[in-house]
Scaffold this motif. Structure first.
Motif, short mmCIF file in Angstrom:
data_model
loop_
_atom_site.label_atom_id
_atom_site.label_comp_id
_atom_site.label_asym_id
_atom_site.label_seq_id
_atom_site.Cartn_x
_atom_site.Cartn_y
_atom_site.Cartn_z
N ASN A 40 0.79 -1.23 0.00
CA ASN A 40 0.00 0.00 0.00
C ASN A 40 0.82 1.28 0.00
O ASN A 40 0.25 2.37 -0.05
CB ASN A 40 -0.94 0.01 1.21
CG ASN A 40 -2.00 -1.06 1.13
OD1 ASN A 40 -2.31 -1.55 0.04
ND2 ASN A 40 -2.56 -1.45 2.27
N ALA A 41 2.15 1.18 0.06
CA ALA A 41 2.98 2.37 0.12
C ALA A 41 2.91 3.21 -1.16
O ALA A 41 3.30 4.37 -1.16
CB ALA A 41 4.44 1.99 0.40
N LEU A 42 2.41 2.62 -2.25
CA LEU A 42 2.26 3.36 -3.50
C LEU A 42 0.86 3.94 -3.67
O LEU A 42 0.63 4.72 -4.60
CB LEU A 42 2.56 2.45 -4.70
CG LEU A 42 3.98 1.91 -4.81
CD1 LEU A 42 4.08 0.98 -6.02
CD2 LEU A 42 4.99 3.04 -4.94
N THR A 256 10.67 4.35 -2.04
CA THR A 256 10.31 4.64 -0.65
C THR A 256 10.58 6.11 -0.33
O THR A 256 9.75 6.78 0.31
CB THR A 256 11.08 3.73 0.31
OG1 THR A 256 10.72 2.36 0.05
CG2 THR A 256 10.78 4.07 1.75
N GLN A 257 11.70 6.62 -0.79
CA GLN A 257 12.04 8.03 -0.55
C GLN A 257 11.19 8.95 -1.42
O GLN A 257 10.69 9.98 -0.94
CB GLN A 257 13.52 8.27 -0.83
CG GLN A 257 14.45 7.59 0.16
CD GLN A 257 15.91 7.95 -0.09
OE1 GLN A 257 16.29 8.37 -1.19
NE2 GLN A 257 16.74 7.80 0.93
N LEU A 258 10.98 8.61 -2.68
CA LEU A 258 10.28 9.50 -3.60
C LEU A 258 8.79 9.62 -3.26
O LEU A 258 8.22 10.71 -3.33
CB LEU A 258 10.44 8.99 -5.04
CG LEU A 258 11.83 9.16 -5.65
CD1 LEU A 258 11.94 8.37 -6.94
CD2 LEU A 258 12.12 10.64 -5.91
N ARG A 261 5.65 7.35 1.60
CA ARG A 261 4.48 6.78 2.27
C ARG A 261 4.80 5.46 2.95
O ARG A 261 3.91 4.65 3.19
CB ARG A 261 3.36 6.56 1.25
CG ARG A 261 2.91 7.82 0.53
CD ARG A 261 1.91 7.50 -0.56
NE ARG A 261 1.71 8.64 -1.45
CZ ARG A 261 1.37 8.54 -2.73
NH1 ARG A 261 1.18 7.35 -3.26
NH2 ARG A 261 1.20 9.63 -3.46
N GLY A 262 6.06 5.23 3.26
CA GLY A 262 6.46 3.99 3.89
C GLY A 262 7.27 3.11 2.94
O GLY A 262 7.44 3.43 1.76
#
Length: 273
Positions: A40-42, A256-258, A261-262
């Protein structure tokens, strides 16, 4: 009381009509390695999960950002083969506010079939006129027609829910080389290759702030050979004609950096880092 019951029935109908796009990739998990999509980080704030459907078949899966009107990513099996590119561009009836057909269709057909306006179609997705008069940008496929086989699968990639404004030099240059030359080299001994190609939202827009211009374009693949699995990945800034080769874990670290959101995970752990 009767009015309340009718409202409940209507709400249920609307929800069922959206079941192909707003809950999960339930109908098209087969386009992901081990049937597991990225975590779900995307996910954007206002997502649509689209099982891209055309002529009675599913062809790939797209996570779509309704607010920015660009796909977050498209996932597909790499199966290049013969067929023609589409001469038409399609829209996605499911992304609208009513329970329309799950088949992609032309804007004209959607307008005539459901008696709605072009503005209504464009409330939650890009439409053709958003991409008129582009300067230095192309309609960039995330799931490219060249990685599909047969007319139906190739034509299904010509929906604007699979398109981002991509730097023209990159689209025609190093990104095209990666798609048309590097991918065939990487997949020579692969029996099945799962691909996820995405776009990181940027700070600029086209078409009066309707459609976001991504800051980066990225892609990752998980290949199954007769004996092992292997992965590879690339990323490109969307203002330079340059593609950077990465490992899966390196790309996930960058994303993850860009996205911020985790921790991003693109594939099941069976696909090596």
């Amino acid at each position: 009381m009767l009015g309340l019951l009718l409202l409940q029935v209507l709400a249920s109908c609307l929800w069922l009509g959206h079941s192909e796009v707003v809950t999960s990739f339930g109908s098209c998990h087969g386009f992901f390695s081990d049937r597991i999509p990225p975590n779900n980080a995307l996910n954007p704030q206002n997502p649509a999960w689209i099982c891209q459907h055309f002529n009675n078949s599913y062809h790939y899966a797209t996570l779509y950002d309704r607010d920015r009107r660009i796909p977050v990513y498209s996932a597909y099996k790499y199966e290049p083969g013969p067929g023609n590119r589409s001469k038409l561009w399609y829209a996605e009836p499911q992304v609208g506010v009513s329970p329309y057909s799950k088949d992609i269709d032309t804007e004209k057909s959607i307008r005539n079939r459901y008696k709605i306006t072009l503005q209504q179609i464009g409330q939650s997705q890009a439409i053709n006129q958003d991409y008129n008069n582009l300067q230095g940008l192309d309609r960039g496929h995330l799931s490219p027609s060249g990685h599909q086989s047969g007319n139906n699968s190739k034509w299904a990639t010509f929906t604007l829910t699979n398109i981002v404004p991509q730097n023209s030099a990159l689209n025609k240059g190093q990104w095209n080389i990666y798609q048309s030359k590097t991918m065939p080299q990487h997949t020579k001994d692969c029996t099945t290759t799962y691909v996820i190609t995405g776009a990181v939202p940027g700070n600029t827009y086209i078409s009066n702030n309707r459609v976001n211009v991504p800051s980066h374009i990225w892609s990752a693949a998980c290949c199954q050979t007769n004996t092992i699995r292997r992965t590879w990945a690339v990323i490109a800034e969307n203002n330079r004609n340059q593609v950077q080769n990465l490992t899966r874990s390196q790309l996930e670290g960058n994303l993850t950096q860009l996205y911020g959101r985790g921790q991003v995970s693109l594939f099941h752990s069976a696909c090596p880092p």
